[in-house]
Write a protein that holds these residues in place. Structure first.
Motif, PDB file in Angstrom:
ATOM      1  N   GLU A  49      -9.139 -26.249 -68.480  1.00 42.16           N
ATOM      2  CA  GLU A  49      -8.521 -25.263 -67.601  1.00 42.16           C
ATOM      3  C   GLU A  49      -9.608 -24.424 -66.936  1.00 42.16           C
ATOM      4  OE1 GLU A  49      -5.574 -23.017 -69.630  1.00 42.16           O
ATOM      5  OE2 GLU A  49      -4.470 -24.790 -70.337  1.00 42.16           O
ATOM      6  N   VAL A  50      -9.495 -24.273 -65.631  1.00 42.92           N
ATOM      7  CA  VAL A  50     -10.494 -23.565 -64.836  1.00 42.92           C
ATOM      8  C   VAL A  50      -9.830 -22.375 -64.152  1.00 42.92           C
ATOM      9  CG1 VAL A  50     -12.117 -23.734 -62.914  1.00 42.92           C
ATOM     10  CG2 VAL A  50     -11.763 -25.708 -64.420  1.00 42.92           C
ATOM     11  N   SER A  51     -10.409 -21.218 -64.324  1.00 44.47           N
ATOM     12  CA  SER A  51      -9.898 -20.043 -63.629  1.00 44.47           C
ATOM     13  C   SER A  51     -11.029 -19.373 -62.875  1.00 44.47           C
ATOM     14  CB  SER A  51      -9.265 -19.056 -64.628  1.00 44.47           C
ATOM     15  OG  SER A  51     -10.215 -18.649 -65.600  1.00 44.47           O
ATOM     16  N   ARG A  60      -7.319 -17.774 -58.889  1.00 49.20           N
ATOM     17  CA  ARG A  60      -7.008 -19.195 -58.693  1.00 49.20           C
ATOM     18  C   ARG A  60      -7.196 -19.940 -60.009  1.00 49.20           C
ATOM     19  NH1 ARG A  60      -7.826 -22.844 -54.388  1.00 49.20           N
ATOM     20  NH2 ARG A  60      -6.408 -24.593 -54.781  1.00 49.20           N
ATOM     21  N   ARG A  61      -6.305 -20.886 -60.303  1.00 48.70           N
ATOM     22  CA  ARG A  61      -6.395 -21.684 -61.526  1.00 48.70           C
ATOM     23  C   ARG A  61      -6.318 -23.162 -61.177  1.00 48.70           C
ATOM     24  NH1 ARG A  61      -2.221 -19.273 -65.868  1.00 48.70           N
ATOM     25  NH2 ARG A  61      -3.521 -20.472 -67.319  1.00 48.70           N
ATOM     26  N   LEU A  62      -7.185 -23.935 -61.824  1.00 48.37           N
ATOM     27  CA  LEU A  62      -7.228 -25.378 -61.636  1.00 48.37           C
ATOM     28  C   LEU A  62      -7.217 -26.061 -62.999  1.00 48.37           C
ATOM     29  CD1 LEU A  62     -10.147 -25.592 -59.010  1.00 48.37           C
ATOM     30  CD2 LEU A  62      -7.698 -25.366 -58.542  1.00 48.37           C
ATOM     31  N   VAL A  89       2.960 -40.253 -55.371  1.00 48.69           N
ATOM     32  CA  VAL A  89       4.242 -39.680 -55.779  1.00 48.69           C
ATOM     33  C   VAL A  89       4.561 -38.447 -54.936  1.00 48.69           C
ATOM     34  CG1 VAL A  89       5.476 -38.511 -57.652  1.00 48.69           C
ATOM     35  CG2 VAL A  89       4.186 -40.605 -58.119  1.00 48.69           C
ATOM     36  N   ARG A  90       3.558 -37.593 -54.717  1.00 44.70           N
ATOM     37  CA  ARG A  90       3.777 -36.392 -53.894  1.00 44.70           C
ATOM     38  C   ARG A  90       4.091 -36.763 -52.452  1.00 44.70           C
ATOM     39  NH1 ARG A  90       2.302 -31.243 -55.569  1.00 44.70           N
ATOM     40  NH2 ARG A  90       1.960 -30.668 -53.400  1.00 44.70           N
ATOM     41  N   THR A  91       3.499 -37.838 -51.959  1.00 42.60           N
ATOM     42  CA  THR A  91       3.679 -38.232 -50.565  1.00 42.60           C
ATOM     43  C   THR A  91       5.031 -38.894 -50.322  1.00 42.60           C
ATOM     44  OG1 THR A  91       1.303 -38.542 -50.264  1.00 42.60           O
ATOM     45  CG2 THR A  91       2.742 -39.659 -48.691  1.00 42.60           C
ATOM     46  N   HIS A  92       5.478 -39.697 -51.265  1.00 43.92           N
ATOM     47  CA  HIS A  92       6.629 -40.566 -51.023  1.00 43.92           C
ATOM     48  C   HIS A  92       7.878 -40.181 -51.799  1.00 43.92           C
ATOM     49  CE1 HIS A  92       4.202 -43.325 -48.649  1.00 43.92           C
ATOM     50  NE2 HIS A  92       3.284 -43.300 -49.598  1.00 43.92           N
ATOM     51  N   SER A  93       7.885 -39.033 -52.464  1.00 38.20           N
ATOM     52  CA  SER A  93       9.083 -38.646 -53.212  1.00 38.20           C
ATOM     53  C   SER A  93       9.141 -37.132 -53.355  1.00 38.20           C
ATOM     54  CB  SER A  93       9.077 -39.301 -54.598  1.00 38.20           C
ATOM     55  OG  SER A  93       8.219 -38.600 -55.487  1.00 38.20           O
ATOM     56  N   ALA A  94      10.261 -36.695 -53.918  1.00 43.96           N
ATOM     57  CA  ALA A  94      10.425 -35.272 -54.239  1.00 43.96           C
ATOM     58  C   ALA A  94      10.171 -35.014 -55.713  1.00 43.96           C
ATOM     59  CB  ALA A  94      11.833 -34.822 -53.869  1.00 43.96           C
ATOM     60  N   VAL A  95       9.617 -35.992 -56.427  1.00 40.00           N
ATOM     61  CA  VAL A  95       9.310 -35.826 -57.842  1.00 40.00           C
ATOM     62  C   VAL A  95       8.166 -34.824 -57.978  1.00 40.00           C
ATOM     63  CG1 VAL A  95       8.521 -36.974 -59.940  1.00 40.00           C
ATOM     64  CG2 VAL A  95      10.060 -38.169 -58.364  1.00 40.00           C
ATOM     65  N   PRO A  96       8.335 -33.775 -58.773  1.00 41.31           N
ATOM     66  CA  PRO A  96       7.276 -32.755 -58.878  1.00 41.31           C
ATOM     67  C   PRO A  96       6.122 -33.216 -59.772  1.00 41.31           C
ATOM     68  CG  PRO A  96       9.131 -32.163 -60.274  1.00 41.31           C
ATOM     69  CD  PRO A  96       9.539 -33.405 -59.544  1.00 41.31           C
ATOM     70  N   VAL A  97       4.943 -33.276 -59.191  1.00 45.83           N
ATOM     71  CA  VAL A  97       3.713 -33.583 -59.932  1.00 45.83           C
ATOM     72  C   VAL A  97       2.615 -32.656 -59.418  1.00 45.83           C
ATOM     73  CG1 VAL A  97       4.291 -36.013 -60.366  1.00 45.83           C
ATOM     74  CG2 VAL A  97       3.045 -35.390 -58.286  1.00 45.83           C
ATOM     75  N   PRO A  98       1.567 -32.436 -60.205  1.00 45.40           N
ATOM     76  CA  PRO A  98       0.485 -31.555 -59.743  1.00 45.40           C
ATOM     77  C   PRO A  98      -0.218 -32.120 -58.503  1.00 45.40           C
ATOM     78  CG  PRO A  98       0.360 -31.913 -62.113  1.00 45.40           C
ATOM     79  CD  PRO A  98       1.361 -32.890 -61.596  1.00 45.40           C
ATOM     80  N   GLU A 118      -4.231 -28.801 -59.083  1.00 44.81           N
ATOM     81  CA  GLU A 118      -3.686 -27.449 -59.124  1.00 44.81           C
ATOM     82  C   GLU A 118      -3.073 -27.175 -60.490  1.00 44.81           C
ATOM     83  OE1 GLU A 118      -3.759 -24.988 -57.144  1.00 44.81           O
ATOM     84  OE2 GLU A 118      -3.885 -25.648 -55.053  1.00 44.81           O
ATOM     85  N   PHE A 119      -3.222 -25.956 -60.972  1.00 43.42           N
ATOM     86  CA  PHE A 119      -2.560 -25.541 -62.203  1.00 43.42           C
ATOM     87  C   PHE A 119      -1.080 -25.306 -61.912  1.00 43.42           C
ATOM     88  CE2 PHE A 119      -0.940 -22.268 -65.038  1.00 43.42           C
ATOM     89  CZ  PHE A 119      -1.370 -22.703 -66.288  1.00 43.42           C
ATOM     90  N   VAL A 120      -0.211 -25.831 -62.766  1.00 43.66           N
ATOM     91  CA  VAL A 120       1.231 -25.628 -62.621  1.00 43.66           C
ATOM     92  C   VAL A 120       1.695 -24.676 -63.713  1.00 43.66           C
ATOM     93  CG1 VAL A 120       3.505 -26.721 -62.608  1.00 43.66           C
ATOM     94  CG2 VAL A 120       1.536 -27.927 -61.626  1.00 43.66           C
ATOM     95  N   GLU A 121       2.246 -23.555 -63.313  1.00 43.58           N
ATOM     96  CA  GLU A 121       2.725 -22.558 -64.260  1.00 43.58           C
ATOM     97  C   GLU A 121       4.011 -23.044 -64.912  1.00 43.58           C
ATOM     98  OE1 GLU A 121       2.039 -19.494 -66.401  1.00 43.58           O
ATOM     99  OE2 GLU A 121       0.948 -19.374 -64.495  1.00 43.58           O
ATOM    100  N   GLY A 122       4.166 -22.786 -66.203  1.00 48.02           N
ATOM    101  CA  GLY A 122       5.392 -23.164 -66.877  1.00 48.02           C
ATOM    102  C   GLY A 122       5.170 -23.338 -68.367  1.00 48.02           C
TER     103      GLY A 122
END
Length: 347
Positions: A49-51, A60-62, A89-98, A118-122
């Motif tokens: 984890e990078v902040s 910013r978090r990566l 996956v990000r380009t061709h669908s609505a499936v959430p991925v980093p 990108e860091f995903v909060e959750g």
């Protein structure tokens, strides 16, 4: 499913800073503000984890995903391939991925290729202790648990709408049940389990029951389970950990999803959380979402147990080499083999 990894935080920070210095445009983070957290865990790949601050001074978090540097859990892996999958996956669908920000194929800097996301909060349902025993999901209301489960199943259905020939997807190896079984059977010596009678029994059953292909091949997540999902409230925020991604029939992912939940409940002697839909309801709902009949699920559930027993053998050896006991209180492989035995017996 985590075991300690050994890496110097200071040295890692300097190495990541060196890389970011040359890629600040892609990551938009100030290398001089960098702070790297080196978790004391990992399963196959390593996650750092990078902040820091972006180029305008905002926080910013990566996340840096590094390939296996020692004691690999899989016979082969492609960090760059995982990054390509996420981008497709990000380009061709609505499936959430980093979102992938950069890829480094050279192993010199961190000991293995890596990519930056990108860091995903959750929050993520835990493996240890099992989310059936403790953690935020166990503390949630039954209705919230139900929503968490259906959100995951819906994400799977959307993922499986991505055809295997979608532009941008990389070569990921074996596709289809026969090729998958051959890949894992060829790895028995790698996993040092060729002489295990339970695993041999499962292999023989699978070889005798390879199904005829019933549906077009789609993208498969591979390691589809609640513990690889980041949630915002009860909704899927991101699907993570794509080392096992491949192509084949969607039943393969659904079977793994169901089997790993079974492992983390009855497979370890834990009572399954009330509110999580059962096997039959999940299969029925997934079939309704996809609009097709699921015909090969029994084969893929045994295959899931077979693969899981192999993987846990590698994880257990890795744990032993890093100082953790290879049996109690780390009975991962023993439990996996026992569950596989019960699964084959039920067929």
């Amino acid at each position: 499913m985590a075991v300690p990894l050994r890496r110097s935080p200071a040295d890692t920070r300097d190495r990541v800073r060196r890389w970011l210095t040359h890629t600040a445009t892609a990551t938009e983070i100030d290398p001089d503000s960098l702070f790297v957290t080196v978790p004391r865990n990992g399963y196959s790949a390593e996650t750092l984890e990078v902040s820091g601050r972006d180029l305008d001074g905002r926080p910013r978090r990566l996340v840096v995903r590094v390939g296996a540097t020692e004691d690999p859990v899989y016979p082969s892996e492609s960090i760059t391939g995982q990054a390509e999958v996420l981008r497709a996956v990000r380009t061709h669908s609505a499936v959430p991925v980093p979102k992938v920000l950069g890829v480094e194929p050279d192993a010199e800097l961190l000991g293995a290729p890596f990519f930056v996301m990108e860091f995903v909060e959750g929050r993520v349902p835990p493996d240890f202790p099992s989310y059936h025993r403790a953690g935020w999901l166990a503390e949630s209301a039954p209705s919230e648990r139900t929503a968490v489960w259906w959100s995951a199943v819906t994400a799977l259905e959307r993922l499986h709408a991505i055809p295997a020939d979608t532009p941008g997807l990389p070569e990921l190896g074996a596709a289809g049940p026969a090729a998958q079984l051959r890949y894992w059977t060829d790895a028995l010596d790698f996993y040092q389990v060729a002489d295990d009678p339970v695993i041999e029994r499962a292999r023989a059953w699978l070889a005798d029951n390879i199904p005829v292909r019933q549906s077009p091949h789609t993208l498969l997540w591979g390691d589809a389970r609640l513990g690889n999902i980041i949630y915002t409230n009860t909704c899927v925020a991101a699907l993570i950990d794509w080392e096992m991604a491949g192509y084949g029939e969607p039943e393969s992912d659904l079977a793994w999803f169901l089997y790993l939940d079974r492992h983390l409940s009855t497979g370890i002697g834990a009572k399954r959380l009330y509110g999580l839909p059962d096997h039959a309801r999940t299969v029925e709902a997934y079939a309704a979402l996809t609009g097709r009949t699921l015909r090969n699920l029994a084969f893929y559930e045994v295959l899931a147990g077979f693969k899981f027993a192999l993987i846990t053998a590698a994880v257990t050896r890795r744990a032993a080499r890093t100082g953790l006991p290879s049996d109690t209180p780390f009975p991962l492989h023993r439990n996996a083999v026992a569950l596989l035995d019960a699964t084959v017996e039920a067929q």
